[in-house]
Design a protein around this motif. Sequence first.
Motif, PDB file in Angstrom:
ATOM      1  N   PRO A 228       0.835  -1.204   0.000  1.00  7.98           N
ATOM      2  CA  PRO A 228       0.000   0.000   0.000  1.00  7.98           C
ATOM      3  C   PRO A 228       0.869   1.253   0.000  1.00  7.98           C
ATOM      4  CG  PRO A 228      -0.648  -1.528   1.755  1.00  7.98           C
ATOM      5  CD  PRO A 228       0.649  -2.008   1.215  1.00  7.98           C
ATOM      6  N   ALA A 229       0.412   2.277  -0.689  1.00 10.82           N
ATOM      7  CA  ALA A 229       1.217   3.482  -0.855  1.00 10.82           C
ATOM      8  C   ALA A 229       1.592   4.115   0.488  1.00 10.82           C
ATOM      9  CB  ALA A 229       0.450   4.485  -1.719  1.00 10.82           C
ATOM     10  N   ALA A 230       0.628   4.301   1.374  1.00  6.25           N
ATOM     11  CA  ALA A 230       0.906   4.979   2.638  1.00  6.25           C
ATOM     12  C   ALA A 230       1.883   4.183   3.495  1.00  6.25           C
ATOM     13  CB  ALA A 230      -0.396   5.211   3.404  1.00  6.25           C
ATOM     14  N   ASN A 231       1.688   2.883   3.563  1.00 12.61           N
ATOM     15  CA  ASN A 231       2.554   2.030   4.363  1.00 12.61           C
ATOM     16  C   ASN A 231       3.981   2.046   3.823  1.00 12.61           C
ATOM     17  OD1 ASN A 231       3.994  -0.706   4.597  1.00 12.61           O
ATOM     18  ND2 ASN A 231       2.471  -0.879   6.218  1.00 12.61           N
ATOM     19  N   HIS A 232       4.122   1.865   2.511  1.00 11.83           N
ATOM     20  CA  HIS A 232       5.461   1.736   1.938  1.00 11.83           C
ATOM     21  C   HIS A 232       6.217   3.057   2.015  1.00 11.83           C
ATOM     22  CE1 HIS A 232       8.358  -0.712  -0.039  1.00 11.83           C
ATOM     23  NE2 HIS A 232       8.467   0.067  -1.089  1.00 11.83           N
ATOM     24  N   SER A 233       5.519   4.157   1.812  1.00  9.51           N
ATOM     25  CA  SER A 233       6.160   5.461   1.914  1.00  9.51           C
ATOM     26  C   SER A 233       6.671   5.700   3.338  1.00  9.51           C
ATOM     27  CB  SER A 233       5.176   6.566   1.520  1.00  9.51           C
ATOM     28  OG  SER A 233       5.762   7.833   1.658  1.00  9.51           O
ATOM     29  N   PHE A 234       5.859   5.381   4.336  1.00 13.35           N
ATOM     30  CA  PHE A 234       6.276   5.537   5.729  1.00 13.35           C
ATOM     31  C   PHE A 234       7.505   4.689   6.019  1.00 13.35           C
ATOM     32  CE2 PHE A 234       6.390   4.498  10.200  1.00 13.35           C
ATOM     33  CZ  PHE A 234       6.010   5.658  10.847  1.00 13.35           C
ATOM     34  N   TYR A 235       7.485   3.452   5.548  1.00  9.98           N
ATOM     35  CA  TYR A 235       8.592   2.518   5.800  1.00  9.98           C
ATOM     36  C   TYR A 235       9.887   3.026   5.165  1.00  9.98           C
ATOM     37  CZ  TYR A 235      11.216  -1.908   5.630  1.00  9.98           C
ATOM     38  OH  TYR A 235      12.169  -2.877   5.749  1.00  9.98           O
ATOM     39  N   LEU A 236       9.836   3.424   3.901  1.00 11.21           N
ATOM     40  CA  LEU A 236      11.037   3.897   3.221  1.00 11.21           C
ATOM     41  C   LEU A 236      11.594   5.148   3.891  1.00 11.21           C
ATOM     42  CD1 LEU A 236      10.106   3.437  -0.558  1.00 11.21           C
ATOM     43  CD2 LEU A 236      11.654   2.028   0.811  1.00 11.21           C
ATOM     44  N   ARG A 237      10.723   6.075   4.240  1.00  9.13           N
ATOM     45  CA  ARG A 237      11.194   7.350   4.778  1.00  9.13           C
ATOM     46  C   ARG A 237      11.667   7.219   6.227  1.00  9.13           C
ATOM     47  NH1 ARG A 237      10.827  11.733   1.977  1.00  9.13           N
ATOM     48  NH2 ARG A 237       9.671  11.743  -0.007  1.00  9.13           N
ATOM     49  N   ASN A 238      10.892   6.540   7.061  1.00 16.24           N
ATOM     50  CA  ASN A 238      11.225   6.480   8.482  1.00 16.24           C
ATOM     51  C   ASN A 238      12.304   5.464   8.812  1.00 16.24           C
ATOM     52  OD1 ASN A 238       9.259   8.138  10.441  1.00 16.24           O
ATOM     53  ND2 ASN A 238       8.191   7.617   8.545  1.00 16.24           N
ATOM     54  N   CYS A 239      12.439   4.447   7.996  1.00 19.00           N
ATOM     55  CA  CYS A 239      13.444   3.419   8.276  1.00 19.00           C
ATOM     56  C   CYS A 239      14.689   3.621   7.409  1.00 19.00           C
ATOM     57  CB  CYS A 239      12.833   2.037   8.069  1.00 19.00           C
ATOM     58  SG  CYS A 239      11.516   1.652   9.265  1.00 19.00           S
ATOM     59  N   TYR A 240      14.564   3.436   6.121  1.00 23.46           N
ATOM     60  CA  TYR A 240      15.748   3.486   5.260  1.00 23.46           C
ATOM     61  C   TYR A 240      16.313   4.898   5.099  1.00 23.46           C
ATOM     62  CZ  TYR A 240      15.552  -1.390   3.874  1.00 23.46           C
ATOM     63  OH  TYR A 240      15.595  -2.759   3.889  1.00 23.46           O
ATOM     64  N   LEU A 241      15.462   5.903   4.962  1.00 17.22           N
ATOM     65  CA  LEU A 241      15.972   7.251   4.697  1.00 17.22           C
ATOM     66  C   LEU A 241      16.380   7.985   5.976  1.00 17.22           C
ATOM     67  CD1 LEU A 241      16.525   9.423   2.560  1.00 17.22           C
ATOM     68  CD2 LEU A 241      14.171  10.226   2.883  1.00 17.22           C
ATOM     69  N   ASP A 242      15.473   8.065   6.948  1.00 19.91           N
ATOM     70  CA  ASP A 242      15.729   8.901   8.127  1.00 19.91           C
ATOM     71  C   ASP A 242      16.069   8.115   9.388  1.00 19.91           C
ATOM     72  OD1 ASP A 242      15.251  11.212   6.646  1.00 19.91           O
ATOM     73  OD2 ASP A 242      13.087  11.120   7.022  1.00 19.91           O
ATOM     74  N   ASN A 243      15.855   6.814   9.406  1.00 24.98           N
ATOM     75  CA  ASN A 243      16.244   5.948  10.531  1.00 24.98           C
ATOM     76  C   ASN A 243      15.657   6.452  11.853  1.00 24.98           C
ATOM     77  OD1 ASN A 243      17.532   3.670  11.540  1.00 24.98           O
ATOM     78  ND2 ASN A 243      19.476   4.721  11.895  1.00 24.98           N
ATOM     79  N   THR A 244      14.394   6.833  11.822  1.00 24.20           N
ATOM     80  CA  THR A 244      13.799   7.482  12.991  1.00 24.20           C
ATOM     81  C   THR A 244      13.567   6.540  14.165  1.00 24.20           C
ATOM     82  OG1 THR A 244      11.551   7.139  12.124  1.00 24.20           O
ATOM     83  CG2 THR A 244      12.653   9.214  11.556  1.00 24.20           C
ATOM     84  N   LEU A 245      13.334   5.250  13.901  1.00 27.50           N
ATOM     85  CA  LEU A 245      13.063   4.318  15.002  1.00 27.50           C
ATOM     86  C   LEU A 245      14.293   4.178  15.888  1.00 27.50           C
ATOM     87  CD1 LEU A 245      11.169   2.313  16.398  1.00 27.50           C
ATOM     88  CD2 LEU A 245      11.967   0.554  14.798  1.00 27.50           C
TER      89      LEU A 245
END
Length: 603
Positions: free
Chosen positions: A449-466
């Motif tokens: 899903p667009a919303a899920n995948h965008s959140f995952y890419l940005r928060n995990c791979y791009l910004d490493n927020t977790l």
Amino acid sequence: MATRDRLDRAEAATALPDPEALSRNAGLLAEEIGRAAARYFQPAEGGAPPKGMNEEVAEIVRTLAGVAEKWFADPQKASEAQGRIAKEFVDLWGATWLRLQGQSAPAIAEPEPKDARFSHAEWSTNPVFDFLKQGYLITTRWAEYLVDNAEGLDDHTRHKAQFYLRQVSGALSPSNFLMTNPELIRHTLSENGANLVRGMRMLQEDIEAGKGELRVRQTDPTAFEVGRDVAVSPGEVVFRNDLIELIQYAPTTETVLKRPFLIVPPWINKFYILDLNPSKSLIGWMVSQGLTVFCISWVNPDMRHADKDFESYMREGVEAAIDAIGAATGEREVSAAGYCVGGTLLAVTLAYQAATGNTRIRSATLLTTQVDFTHAGDLKVFADEEQIKGIEARMSEKGYLDGSRMAGAFNMLRPNDLIWSYVVNNYLKGKAPSAFDLLYWNADATRMPAANHSFYLRNCYLDNTLAQGRMVLGNVRLDLKKVKVPIFNLATREDHIAPALSVFEGSSKFGGKVDYVLAGSGHIAGVVNPPAKAKYGFWTGGPAKGRFADWIAVATETKGSWWPYWFQWLEAQAPERVPARIPGEGALTSLGPAPGTYVRMKA
């Protein structure tokens, strides 16, 4: 001796091509090439324009051109680099000349021992093909040197260049082309070209299967059926909503551990990697040890699920499953395991529950899971701002990312093994790939899903927020240090998707005790390693602290599967047993037999 001579002459005679058959197959080949080309270049489904240089190819060109610019900026260094490859080719020409004169000469470049592309004897015994092989190796290793030593490249660009160079060099290998591969030449002559005709037919079929995109088959797609050959452990679907079906598996023991167990698989692939067949089913083995096993089966999303985000997957996925397990068993607490991105979601859920005072997940098993994406491996190549914006633009058209996109990205992690070996086998040798359940699962793609995948890419791979304590979900800031439940954190030594170093460093982000275990092999085989097979092994060495290399240096190796070691860890936490629970006989009735309906949805 006379018999041997007759056999040799007969073998030589059969090796000669039949001119009539060769001519006939040449005509058929031309027809099949025309059909395949016509299908490939016609507009894709939905009226999209013919294919050209897409965004991925443009990104490769931009990245490698940037490396070249760094070298051209310093003429002296560029001249030294050119002199480096020139010397090696002069040495190769000299060695080849000696071999053509019947003399021996040492190799200038040799393939890696595991490189199967050049295993045919004539790559070494025939001076011409040996020259092609060594020239290719010299050139690709020189290109790797340029990427590794280009001054002024940032780490991400260098990583992208290394990754893309592997794709280009893999595609240009002489082993991939008929006229530069001695094995293919002999094979084609022995079949009078019939292999190429079959190969072009398979190429056309694979373009059809990909709806205009080439989807290289890796196994016989007709050899398996979900629920018949794979995903066969008996059980019942006891809960369903828009995102999940929850499967409760039938017990095989008289008593079971009182605390039920929930599996959170990745939604990037289908759950039955953990239930391929009875001999290598982790789910089946867990049941046999006396666990009441529940497993989430994610929906294969379409445009209706476009707005389902990471929070939706937590609430309607993990938390909804825990609620359903409570209704089915009467137990408030569960143990849980998450695999790959399913483990990341489980870790997010643990952090959310820790922040909100929820204590329902009492222990967590993370299988090849990343929570710190600093060293996230080659998939990080696709996760810079520009590329994520491109992915989001594509997803906005349909509300999801096509499963073939993710499948292609995973195949690119090992292009020689997962792409080009099948191109050669299928389209040039004309051989259908053998039936292999693991590769059938690999090709059974899922959408995102667009919303899920965008959140995952940005928060995990791009910004490493977790990992940094900056991820916000449901208006709650998540802090993994608040997670105190015991965690079994499994990495695999040869993992290209969740590198062992990444999992190791992620262990320090939690606030409670973490047992870091390193299994042999890779992302799949290291996890799906049943005790009966006695393959690989695993390493234990205390807390995951300090340098990863130092941890490995003193770790204890144990032969065989990690499964029994893990179960001892799990059972020790809550050893009480109760009579076995029958799916559908509790408060939740059966909605249908396992493996359910969601897993059968095709992308």
